[in-house]
Design a protein around this motif. Structure first.
Motif, PDB file in Angstrom:
ATOM      1  N   TYR A  69       0.853  -1.195   0.000  1.00 55.57           N
ATOM      2  CA  TYR A  69       0.000   0.000   0.000  1.00 55.57           C
ATOM      3  C   TYR A  69       0.881   1.234   0.000  1.00 55.57           C
ATOM      4  O   TYR A  69       2.028   1.189   0.466  1.00 55.57           O
ATOM      5  N   ASN A  70       0.362   2.308  -0.540  1.00 58.89           N
ATOM      6  CA  ASN A  70       1.131   3.558  -0.511  1.00 58.89           C
ATOM      7  C   ASN A  70       0.256   4.798  -0.322  1.00 58.89           C
ATOM      8  O   ASN A  70       0.749   5.909  -0.426  1.00 58.89           O
ATOM      9  N   ARG A  71      -1.035   4.566  -0.083  1.00 60.79           N
ATOM     10  CA  ARG A  71      -1.887   5.751   0.105  1.00 60.79           C
ATOM     11  C   ARG A  71      -2.692   5.637   1.392  1.00 60.79           C
ATOM     12  O   ARG A  71      -3.064   4.526   1.829  1.00 60.79           O
ATOM     13  N   GLU A  72      -2.969   6.788   1.965  1.00 61.30           N
ATOM     14  CA  GLU A  72      -3.794   6.869   3.181  1.00 61.30           C
ATOM     15  C   GLU A  72      -4.989   7.756   2.884  1.00 61.30           C
ATOM     16  O   GLU A  72      -4.881   8.750   2.158  1.00 61.30           O
ATOM     17  N   LEU A  73      -6.123   7.402   3.466  1.00 66.12           N
ATOM     18  CA  LEU A  73      -7.355   8.157   3.236  1.00 66.12           C
ATOM     19  C   LEU A  73      -7.944   8.618   4.570  1.00 66.12           C
ATOM     20  O   LEU A  73      -8.530   7.820   5.310  1.00 66.12           O
ATOM     21  N   PRO A  74      -7.788   9.894   4.907  1.00 66.21           N
ATOM     22  CA  PRO A  74      -8.383  10.405   6.152  1.00 66.21           C
ATOM     23  C   PRO A  74      -9.843  10.805   5.946  1.00 66.21           C
ATOM     24  O   PRO A  74     -10.311  10.943   4.806  1.00 66.21           O
ATOM     25  N   ALA A  75     -10.564  11.025   7.051  1.00 66.93           N
ATOM     26  CA  ALA A  75     -11.930  11.539   6.971  1.00 66.93           C
ATOM     27  C   ALA A  75     -11.905  12.911   6.313  1.00 66.93           C
ATOM     28  O   ALA A  75     -10.970  13.695   6.506  1.00 66.93           O
ATOM     29  N   GLU A 113       8.059  -3.405   5.750  1.00 70.55           N
ATOM     30  CA  GLU A 113       8.557  -2.896   4.464  1.00 70.55           C
ATOM     31  C   GLU A 113       9.234  -4.038   3.733  1.00 70.55           C
ATOM     32  O   GLU A 113       9.821  -4.939   4.352  1.00 70.55           O
ATOM     33  N   ASP A 114       9.184  -3.994   2.382  1.00 68.31           N
ATOM     34  CA  ASP A 114       9.905  -5.014   1.624  1.00 68.31           C
ATOM     35  C   ASP A 114      11.357  -4.564   1.438  1.00 68.31           C
ATOM     36  O   ASP A 114      11.786  -3.537   1.985  1.00 68.31           O
ATOM     37  N   ASP A 115      12.103  -5.339   0.648  1.00 69.52           N
ATOM     38  CA  ASP A 115      13.528  -5.047   0.477  1.00 69.52           C
ATOM     39  C   ASP A 115      13.788  -3.688  -0.144  1.00 69.52           C
ATOM     40  O   ASP A 115      14.865  -3.102   0.024  1.00 69.52           O
ATOM     41  N   ARG A 116      12.818  -3.163  -0.895  1.00 71.02           N
ATOM     42  CA  ARG A 116      12.988  -1.860  -1.549  1.00 71.02           C
ATOM     43  C   ARG A 116      12.452  -0.704  -0.700  1.00 71.02           C
ATOM     44  O   ARG A 116      12.425   0.438  -1.153  1.00 71.02           O
ATOM     45  N   ASN A 118       9.352  -0.458   0.285  1.00 70.53           N
ATOM     46  CA  ASN A 118       7.926  -0.207   0.052  1.00 70.53           C
ATOM     47  C   ASN A 118       7.097  -0.674   1.252  1.00 70.53           C
ATOM     48  O   ASN A 118       7.391  -1.723   1.852  1.00 70.53           O
ATOM     49  N   LYS A 119       6.057   0.086   1.549  1.00 67.87           N
ATOM     50  CA  LYS A 119       5.212  -0.242   2.701  1.00 67.87           C
ATOM     51  C   LYS A 119       4.325  -1.435   2.371  1.00 67.87           C
ATOM     52  O   LYS A 119       3.766  -1.542   1.280  1.00 67.87           O
ATOM     53  N   GLN A 120       4.184  -2.322   3.348  1.00 70.71           N
ATOM     54  CA  GLN A 120       3.335  -3.489   3.173  1.00 70.71           C
ATOM     55  C   GLN A 120       2.683  -3.851   4.505  1.00 70.71           C
ATOM     56  O   GLN A 120       3.112  -3.414   5.576  1.00 70.71           O
ATOM     57  N   VAL A 121       1.619  -4.656   4.413  1.00 65.88           N
ATOM     58  CA  VAL A 121       0.880  -5.028   5.608  1.00 65.88           C
ATOM     59  C   VAL A 121       0.296  -6.422   5.433  1.00 65.88           C
ATOM     60  O   VAL A 121      -0.059  -6.836   4.311  1.00 65.88           O
ATOM     61  N   SER A 122       0.263  -7.154   6.527  1.00 65.77           N
ATOM     62  CA  SER A 122      -0.456  -8.427   6.578  1.00 65.77           C
ATOM     63  C   SER A 122      -1.347  -8.386   7.821  1.00 65.77           C
ATOM     64  O   SER A 122      -1.227  -7.472   8.651  1.00 65.77           O
ATOM     65  N   PHE A 123      -2.200  -9.384   7.942  1.00 65.87           N
ATOM     66  CA  PHE A 123      -3.212  -9.295   8.999  1.00 65.87           C
ATOM     67  C   PHE A 123      -3.245 -10.572   9.831  1.00 65.87           C
ATOM     68  O   PHE A 123      -3.078 -11.684   9.302  1.00 65.87           O
ATOM     69  N   SER A 124      -3.468 -10.410  11.103  1.00 63.73           N
ATOM     70  CA  SER A 124      -3.509 -11.551  12.032  1.00 63.73           C
ATOM     71  C   SER A 124      -4.921 -12.114  12.139  1.00 63.73           C
ATOM     72  O   SER A 124      -5.423 -12.368  13.231  1.00 63.73           O
TER      73      SER A 124
END
Length: 397
Positions: A69-75, A113-116, A118-124
């Motif tokens: 992911y690379n974008r955030e969306l606020p209210a 973050e990956d090797d480059r 870049n932001k990443q996320v996984s979920f529990s």
């Protein structure tokens, strides 16, 4: 002499709908709504994130999957998904973009973050369900849904939703113009020290307190002695209002001049005396568009007549439903003599259930009578005794 129910029915038959006025919402607390309120659009107006977290598609979810992911969306902001975009970071209150239908809260998200870099996320989480943590568009209200109706009293919750609907101005019932006159040679204003044979004017304060429940401020409050010329002058002025409320001077004594003065001024008598105790001498009439209540002079009589006659009249005139009477069991027996309907102060006591407990008082002149009570209980006219545990009518203050 008419009964309580007959007296109340006659009074209510003279209720009339008052006109309406438009006032700023910020001034509407306690006023009576005069219009139907409908939703101006769907609520929520968009699919709203209920959590801070990540928005994804439920159909693309799998356990241990890593999302970039690379974008955030606020209210207060909005955007469309870009091609190949699977996840965005989203804030509470923000619109969930089309194509996404799950918000996973930040507490269940593992950021990395990956090797480059870049932001990443996984979920529990092992699984998700569509629309998880999303308030769907229109799930609260659809455009055009009815929300409030005429006769509703505006309070905190109502004002809050009216603001959400953009109601800067709101239509409310116009308040009636009311004048109050306390009569009697023995009455002095409360800021004066009474002589031994005088009493302070509590009745106008009792009546004003009832009126304040409906945001009504009397146009004038006067103390007038039992002198015909002064009464005539004050009552003449009072008849210019919508409602004139007098206390005292309506019994059978030689100084009880109110009924004769009213009739000399052309006020039509509807009834004089009702089969109740306290409050029997109440006088009720009408001249033109002005309604006249002539209440007895004793403090508790005024309190009772205001509760059982004046307040129902105000509610009916302003398009409100009446306060429903309740039926509750009473603690202890009660006897009465005579054929009048008796009203007596009670307080609520909760044991295995809620009971009515009579408050002791020494008659309608007892200034303590209403203290510590939650309302009035009714001893019916046709019943000499109420037995312990009988279920009787209760009128909350």
């Amino acid at each position: 002499m008419i009964s309580y129910s007959e007296g109340l029915a006659k009074i209510l038959s003279f209720s009339k709908n008052h006109t309406f006025e438009s006032i700023p919402l910020k001034l509407s607390d306690g006023r009576i709504l005069a219009e139907e309120i409908r939703a101006d659009r769907d609520y929520p107006p968009f699919n709203r994130s209920a959590m801070d977290g990540f928005a994804i598609s439920s159909s693309e979810f799998s356990e241990n999957k890593i999302y970039h992911y690379n974008r955030e969306l606020p209210a207060g902001s909005n955007f469309l998904l870009e091609k190949g975009e699977e996840a965005i970071r989203i804030m509470t209150g923000a619109p969930v973009p089309l194509g996404l239908d799950v918000v996973i809260k930040i507490e269940d998200s593992l950021l990395s973050e990956d090797d480059r870099g870049n932001k990443q996320v996984s979920f529990s989480l092992k699984n998700v369900r569509p629309w998880q943590n999303i308030a769907r568009k229109g799930e609260d209200l659809h455009k055009g849904d009815s929300i409030l109706f005429p006769g509703h009293t505006l309070g905190t919750s109502e004002i809050s939703i009216l603001a959400s609907l953009g109601k800067n101005l709101v239509s409310v019932v116009t308040l009636p113009k009311i004048q109050i006159i306390s009569t009697g040679n023995e009455i002095v204003p409360i800021d004066r020290t009474p002589l031994d044979w005088q009493i302070r004017d509590s009745n106008s304060y009792t009546i004003s307190s009832i009126l304040s429940k409906y945001k009504i401020v009397p146009e004038s409050v006067k103390n007038i002695p039992d002198e015909e010329s002064l009464l005539t002058e004050a009552i003449s002025k009072g008849l210019e209002s919508d409602i004139l409320i007098l206390s005292g001077g309506v019994s059978m004594g030689s100084m009880d001049l109110v009924p004769s003065v009213l009739q000399k001024l052309g006020v039509e008598l509807v009834f004089h005396k009702v089969g109740i105790k306290p409050g029997k001498p109440i006088w009720f009439g009408k001249r033109g568009n002005t309604i006249v209540f002539g209440m007895p002079g004793n403090p508790f009589s005024v309190q009772i007549c205001s509760r059982i006659f004046l307040e129902p009249f105000l509610r009916a005139s302003m398009g409100q439903k009446q306060i429903p009477a309740m039926r509750l069991p009473i603690l202890g027996a009660r006897n009465k003599k005579g054929s009048l309907t008796e009203f007596f102060p009670v307080r609520l006591e909760t044991k295995d259930k809620t009971y009515l407990s009579a408050v002791s008082f020494n008659g309608s002149g007892d200034i303590r009578a209403g203290l510590s009570s939650n309302g009035l209980a009714v001893h019916p006219a046709d019943s000499e005794q109420i037995q312990d545990g009988d279920w009787i009518e209760f009128l909350p203050w």
